[in-house]
Design a protein around this motif. Structure first.
Motif, PDB file in Angstrom:
ATOM      1  N   MET A 268       7.169  65.629  62.595  1.00 44.68           N
ATOM      2  CA  MET A 268       5.993  65.249  61.813  1.00 44.68           C
ATOM      3  C   MET A 268       5.204  64.183  61.950  1.00 44.68           C
ATOM      4  SD  MET A 268       6.051  68.125  59.831  1.00 44.68           S
ATOM      5  CE  MET A 268       5.217  67.997  58.178  1.00 44.68           C
TER       6      MET A 268
ATOM      7  N   PHE B 208      12.229  68.803  51.873  1.00 42.84           N
ATOM      8  CA  PHE B 208      13.148  67.745  51.501  1.00 42.84           C
ATOM      9  C   PHE B 208      14.602  68.037  50.892  1.00 42.84           C
ATOM     10  CE2 PHE B 208       8.641  65.761  52.071  1.00 42.84           C
ATOM     11  CZ  PHE B 208       9.186  64.680  53.040  1.00 42.84           C
TER      12      PHE B 208
ATOM     13  N   ARG C 100       0.033  69.247  59.718  1.00 45.21           N
ATOM     14  CA  ARG C 100       1.141  69.309  58.566  1.00 45.21           C
ATOM     15  C   ARG C 100       0.719  70.155  57.458  1.00 45.21           C
ATOM     16  NH1 ARG C 100       0.762  62.883  57.712  1.00 45.21           N
ATOM     17  NH2 ARG C 100       1.930  61.943  59.639  1.00 45.21           N
ATOM     18  N   GLY C 101       1.786  71.080  57.266  1.00 44.38           N
ATOM     19  CA  GLY C 101       1.581  71.949  56.237  1.00 44.38           C
ATOM     20  C   GLY C 101       1.048  73.455  56.677  1.00 44.38           C
TER      21      GLY C 101
ATOM     22  N   TYR D  64       7.974  70.895  55.934  1.00 47.53           N
ATOM     23  CA  TYR D  64       9.097  70.188  55.903  1.00 47.53           C
ATOM     24  C   TYR D  64       9.620  70.352  54.308  1.00 47.53           C
ATOM     25  CZ  TYR D  64      11.889  66.232  57.328  1.00 47.53           C
ATOM     26  OH  TYR D  64      12.931  65.319  57.702  1.00 47.53           O
TER      27      TYR D  64
ATOM     28  N   ARG E   7      11.779  64.191  61.026  1.00 51.20           N
ATOM     29  CA  ARG E   7      10.780  63.302  60.626  1.00 51.20           C
ATOM     30  C   ARG E   7       9.850  63.035  61.749  1.00 51.20           C
ATOM     31  NH1 ARG E   7      10.760  60.445  55.825  1.00 51.20           N
ATOM     32  NH2 ARG E   7      11.820  61.381  54.130  1.00 51.20           N
TER      33      ARG E   7
ATOM     34  N   ARG F 243      -3.034  65.668  59.784  1.00 45.81           N
ATOM     35  CA  ARG F 243      -3.176  66.086  58.526  1.00 45.81           C
ATOM     36  C   ARG F 243      -3.502  67.618  58.701  1.00 45.81           C
ATOM     37  NH1 ARG F 243      -6.736  62.455  55.707  1.00 45.81           N
ATOM     38  NH2 ARG F 243      -5.324  60.937  56.215  1.00 45.81           N
TER      39      ARG F 243
ATOM     40  N   LEU G 161       6.503  61.227  60.929  1.00 41.91           N
ATOM     41  CA  LEU G 161       6.641  60.662  59.417  1.00 41.91           C
ATOM     42  C   LEU G 161       7.902  59.757  59.457  1.00 41.91           C
ATOM     43  CD1 LEU G 161       6.280  63.181  56.634  1.00 41.91           C
ATOM     44  CD2 LEU G 161       4.990  61.176  57.170  1.00 41.91           C
TER      45      LEU G 161
END
Lengths: 422, 337
Positions: free
Chosen positions: B55, B111, B103-104, B109, B52, B100, B57
């Motif tokens: 990221m 889960f 990410r992606g 990521y 995490r 942002r 996060l």
């Protein structure tokens, strides 16, 4: 059954047995058909009966004209279905056509009302336009929307029942002035507190008002107060709850504190205080009720958001680079909305009763304005003297209206939540 | 081969009422392109926290207190409010907007729990559209739909099912949808946090195989976080064994299974049940991991270790590279440097 037959039969489609044993199905079919027919007959008969005895003298024409409007809209709907079935128009243009029919009919109705009886305490134009529109909406709902809703099972029936109840009361209210047997605003039209009789089918109040007229016309205030207060509550409480709990921190603390302090007051007492401050009037009454109910939306939405925003799918959205706006409105809001809608259906019923309470303490409207809440609270004293009719009929109407709102709210909630679909 | 990701001295702290716990303690890693790194260790050893952190996060109350996470970008990333230039980017220096955009688009990521990782209120199609729109506001609806259907088809889900809601899919299919969503924007780095834990073994094998295929197809670099060493044996190129927030050993997969260096790795491999020896009793590692709020001096593993020496109780061993180019953090190997 073919698509075309389905298009023609419209609302009655679900009653016709399409598969299985005919004998088993036909019993349900006959029961359903008889319920629909008897219901329609009772409604039509009572409207004609009322219209014939109406105070204004043109009640039958008003009802007839609005039914004619609904019929034209029904034909337009069938035409749209037919064209759609043949593949001649797109669905969007079909709805555009219906909208045009609505607007044209509305304009014609306004002109008809204006030239027919130009000056009167209640405008004939608005009654014709409103009545035609409401009946038209009912027809469109039954004919076009219902076949789609019934795929959703019981939720579709529940929603439709609720909407029908609410719309029927709206129609009754809109045309009420022209179909009531006596002027509902006048006192002393009959004896004081007389029981139901042929001349006064629901009896009279202790001020000599005709209860039937007041019951027919009394929904307006209720509907306005309930609608305005719920819209105000919903549009303030839900965004506040959403924003506060999503952002968290001090903003959340301050707003929660304010909301809790409002919550600490007993609802009716606070509504009385605010209504006394704002003065009498429908909008003020609605605002007073709205202030009381904002915290319940806020609380429910806030606690839901706190749960939802920690769920993995919200985190998954963050991980995929979703914008805050999207997370809030596509991921969090739809998942908390069902709870807010449940609060809304309670709020509708509560708002009606609080409005009745406000009227009773003299902060609502004057006695001459027909209002179920007033009759209910005023009649509660006469009930002791054995005059049951004064509180029974307005009470039943309030229950029916609240039931309609609740059914519509519950049904919509179920339809809009995909998880409950199956 | 160039490195895609370089982590230097990463430290994550959780501030709790009892004190501060170091969830990740001075971890350094280099990840080569198109390789799969397996992160393994028992519960609470910091493997998810490490994933995490890449990221940014880390869940509250955790905080990255130190370290550098460099990610190699092959192209400039253009987003509405600016541009991230290509080359190495320190993720720790990025602001929310830049993160942002990253990410992606560059890092995906996946889960652990596919059952709750999809929004129950919107269809799979909407999920795909949201993601594509978030990174490319001008994308056309049809284009997004086409791409989403292509991805789903590649994952063995029939494209018509794109209009279905998440609850209409089974667990394995939802995890496939999640993988599809992760890969929708062709990221370079995929971090999979125990992606198959809640699935049965057959679906697990299918999904791992599909992930391996997708890895080839999209030139992915993967970090696979799991406590299942069997999964890593199949898929990973290198394996890092973590314990108490530190990397104990980092070796190529085959070498690790054949000749584990660190006593902890040896004990871990001992405790894997072996079907071919039904008489063998399951072994375990006596004791429990140390309390991270109140860390013990020296090597964190010393109270449970068979080979504890005096130095283990006073000095923390660093990662040392042995002559086979394997990294290990243990005083037993201190002399072989």
């Amino acid at each position: 059954m073919s698509q075309q037959a389905k298009a023609i039969s419209g609302v009655f489609y679900f009653l016709i047995p399409t598969s299985g044993d005919w004998k088993e199905k036909s019993r349900n079919f006959l029961i359903g058909l008889s319920i629909v027919l008897i219901g329609v007959l009772v409604i039509v008969a009572s409207f004609i009966g009322l219209a014939l005895r109406s105070n204004s003298g043109i009640g039958i024409w008003v009802v007839g004209y609005t039914i004619l409007c609904a019929f034209i809209i029904l034909i337009a709907g069938a035409y749209r279905r037919f064209k759609l079935h043949e593949g001649l128009i797109t669905p969007t243009r079909g709805w555009f056509l219906i909208t045009v029919v609505f607007i044209v009919l509305g304009m014609i109705s306004a002109l008809v009302g204006f030239f027919w009886i130009p000056e009167e305490a209640a405008s004939l134009s608005s009654a014709l336009v409103g009545g035609g529109t409401v009946l038209g909406v009912i027809v469109i709902l039954l004919y076009d929307v219902f076949p789609q809703l019934q795929d959703r099972g019981s939720a579709g029936y529940v929603t439709m029942t609720g909407l029908m109840i609410v719309l029927a009361i709206v129609y009754m209210t809109v045309v009420s002035w022209w179909i009531v047997p006596y002027d509902p605003t006048r006192l002393d039209v009959g004896p004081y507190g007389a029981p139901p009789s042929a001349q006064f089918p629901l009896g009279t109040t202790s001020l000599g008002q005709d209860l039937l007229s007041r019951t027919i016309a009394g929904g307006g205030i209720m509907l306005q107060v309930a609608l305005i207060s719920v819209v105000v509550c919903f549009s303030i409480g839900v965004p506040l709850g959403l924003g506060a709990s999503y952002r968290g921190g001090n903003v959340d603390k301050v707003i929660s504190l304010v909301m809790d302090s409002i919550f600490a007051f007993p609802g009716l007492v606070l509504a009385i205080a605010i209504a006394a401050m704002l003065g009498p009037g429908v909008v003020n009454m609605a605002l007073a009720i709205a202030v009381v109910y904002i915290p319940s939306y806020f609380r429910v939405v806030r606690s839901q958001v706190l749960t939802v925003k920690e769920l993995p799918y919200v985190e998954a959205a963050i991980v995929m680079g979703a914008r805050d706006r999207d997370i809030l409105f596509r991921y969090v809001l739809p998942n908390v909305l069902p709870s807010a809608i449940v609060v809304m259906s309670i709020n509708f019923a509560d708002a009606i009763l609080t409005a009745a309470g406000l009227t009773f303490v003299g902060l609502g409207l004057p006695v001459t304005v027909p209002d179920w809440g007033w009759d209910l609270t005023f009649g509660s004293h006469q009930y002791i003297a054995g005059k049951w009719w004064v509180i029974t009929y307005p009470g039943v109407m309030i229950v029916i209206l609240a039931l309609g709102f609740t059914l519509a709210g519950e049904g919509l909630n179920e339809i809009l939540t995909p998880r409950l679909k199956e | 081969m160039t490195d895609l990701l370089r982590i230097e001295d990463l430290a994550v702290e959780y501030k709790t009422r009892r004190g501060t716990a170091r969830g990740v303690d001075n971890v350094s890693l280099n990840l080569e392109e198109n390789k799969t790194l397996g992160l393994a260790g028992e519960s609470g050893c910091g493997k998810s926290t490490l994933g995490r952190s890449i990221m940014r996060l880390v869940p509250y109350p955790g905080k990255i207190v130190n370290g550098k996470i460099d990610l190699l970008l092959h192209e400039d990333i253009v987003f509405p409010k600016g541009v991230i230039e290509k080359g190495f980017v320190n993720i720790m220096d990025l602001n929310e907007e830049e993160l942002r955009a990253l990410r992606g688009k560059e890092i995906a990521y996946i889960f652990q729990d596919p059952m709750t990782s999809l929004n129950p209120m919107i269809t799979v199609e909407t999920h795909f559209q949201e993601i594509m729109k978030a990174h490319d506001p001008d994308i056309k609806k049809e284009e997004a739909l086409d791409r989403a259907q292509e991805i789903l088809d590649g994952l063995g889900i029939s494209p018509e099912r794109i209009t279905d809601y998440p609850h209409q899919f089974s667990g394995g299919m939802r995890q496939r949808v999640m993988i599809g969503l992760g890969l929708a924007l062709r990221p370079k780095l995929l971090i999979a946090d125990e992606p198959t834990t809640s699935l049965d073994v057959i679906v697990e094998a299918q999904i791992l195989e599909e992930m391996a295929e997708l890895k080839e197809l999209f030139n992915l670099t993967m970090i696979l976080i799991t406590h299942n060493l069997g999964v890593l044996a199949q898929t990973a190129d290198d394996i890092a064994i973590m314990y108490s927030g530190r990397i104990m050993e980092l070796s190529p997969t085959e070498a690790l299974f054949e000749d584990p260096l660190h006593p902890y790795t040896q004990a871990l491999l001992e405790s894997v049940p072996d079907v071919s020896k039904p008489d063998k009793k399951l072994s375990w590692i006596p004791g429990a991991p140390p309390d991270l709020v109140d860390p013990i001096p020296g090597c964190m593993y010393n109270p449970r270790c068979k080979h504890t020496m005096d130095i283990c109780k006073t000095t923390q061993p660093g990662l040392i590279m042995n002559d086979e180019e394997r990294l290990v953090a243990c005083h037993l190997f201190g002399g072989e440097k």
